[in-house]
Enzyme design. Structure first.
Site, PDB file in Angstrom:
ATOM      1  CD  GLU A  21      -2.905   1.270   0.529  1.00 32.48           C
ATOM      2  OE1 GLU A  21      -2.602   1.802  -0.561  1.00 32.48           O
ATOM      3  OE2 GLU A  21      -4.048   0.882   0.818  1.00 32.48           O
ATOM      4  CG  ASN A 152      -7.705   3.099   1.693  1.00 28.81           C
ATOM      5  OD1 ASN A 152      -6.512   2.960   1.928  1.00 28.81           O
ATOM      6  ND2 ASN A 152      -8.587   2.139   1.943  1.00 28.81           N
ATOM      7  CG  ASP A 203      -7.347   0.609  -1.300  1.00 32.25           C
ATOM      8  OD1 ASP A 203      -6.718   1.411  -0.591  1.00 32.25           O
ATOM      9  OD2 ASP A 203      -7.397  -0.607  -1.043  1.00 32.25           O
TER      10      ASP A 203
END
Length: 294
Positions: A21, A152, A203
């Site tokens: 991420e 996010n 996301d």
């Protein structure tokens, strides 16, 4: 009109990460995290990935600290900390210690004014348990929004007046107007886009040089590109079901996408990898946090 493309993706890092991420281009290299293992990595053009730090708490995202090479501000564990090159954490605040549910920090980014913004979520993704925090240059951590679920992004327009924020569980991309001087929100968040059923959950995000928003779509194996007015312009197919963050290379017309193995029943080599995808877009390097505490 929305176009759907499936450009050839290459595996840039075959990491097998559980939950990669927070991909950002910073100081001439690509940096990203593996959240649950608390690891920070860098990737330079001529070499493979190098591990910069490993923490004993989850690591959601980092941003460089301005004029302090090797120093990061991190969304980690239950709060915000300064991360040294030796892996030491100097906590600014741990606000999620004061919440009723076991929670952790998630994605985060610095804005053009030098503030750091990061979201949180409950470990069990309880509805409404997530928050958005802003860390000012003096080290103060402020809860800006609550009642979210899995926070996010965020991503900012070039002038820092528009912030995009994803609530992945709610399937919503929000847009907030930000006072570039104070960092306060001008009014509440408004819905910028709400992907349809089967299109995944928004996301990680980034804004390109044309002001368009690129969004990794968890669960759908795609990346969406939106016009600033909210129109879906392009859907890019990704060879992994859970893309988690997107980063545009500043010179190479290339999209770098982190992906996750988490929750994938039959993972392939692309699941938990960093992928490179040719796209006709670029973006500036990540912003830094301006440390006024030193």
């Amino acid at each position: 009109m929305t176009s759907t493309t499936a450009p050839a993706a290459t595996v840039v890092v075959d990491g097998g990460y559980e939950l990669a991420e927070g991909g950002r281009w910073a100081d001439g290299r690509y940096v990203y995290v593996d959240i649950l293992s608390g690891r920070l990595f860098e990737l330079r053009d001529a070499t493979g990935p190098s591990q910069l730090a490993v923490l004993d708490v989850p690591l959601g995202a980092v941003a460089p600290v301005e004029n302090r090479p090797g120093r990061w501000i991190a969304a980690a564990g239950t709060g915000i900390a300064l991360l040294s090159a030796d892996g030491t954490l100097d906590w600014l605040d741990r606000p999620e210690d004061r919440t009723p549910l076991p929670s952790r920090m998630n994605d985060g980014v610095a804005d053009p004014a030098g503030r750091f913004w990061a979201g949180s979520m409950a470990y069990d993704a309880t509805h409404g348990a997530g928050s958005l925090y802003r860390t000012d240059p003096d080290g103060t951590v402020v809860r800006v929004l609550d009642g979210l679920t899995i926070v996010n992004g965020p991503a900012f327009s070039a002038d820092g007046t528009i912030m995009y924020l994803a609530d992945t569980a709610a399937g919503t991309i929000l847009r907030c107007r930000v006072d570039p001087v104070s960092g306060d929100l001008s009014g509440g968040p408004e819905t910028f886009a709400r992907p349809g059923e089967g299109e995944g959950g928004p996301d990680g995000m980034t804004v390109d040089e044309e002001g368009c928003l690129w969004v990794a779509m968890w669960g759908a194996g795609t990346v969406h590109r939106y016009h600033p007015d909210g129109r879906l312009l392009q859907v890019v197919t990704v060879p992994a079901p859970h893309p988690t963050s997107v980063c545009l290379h500043p010179t190479e017309n290339r999209l770098l996408v982190t992906t996750a193995r988490y929750g994938v029943r039959n993972p392939t080599r692309a699941s938990g990898a960093v992928l490179g995808i040719p796209v006709p877009a670029r973006a500036t390097a990540a912003c830094s946090w301006r440390d006024g505490t030193a």
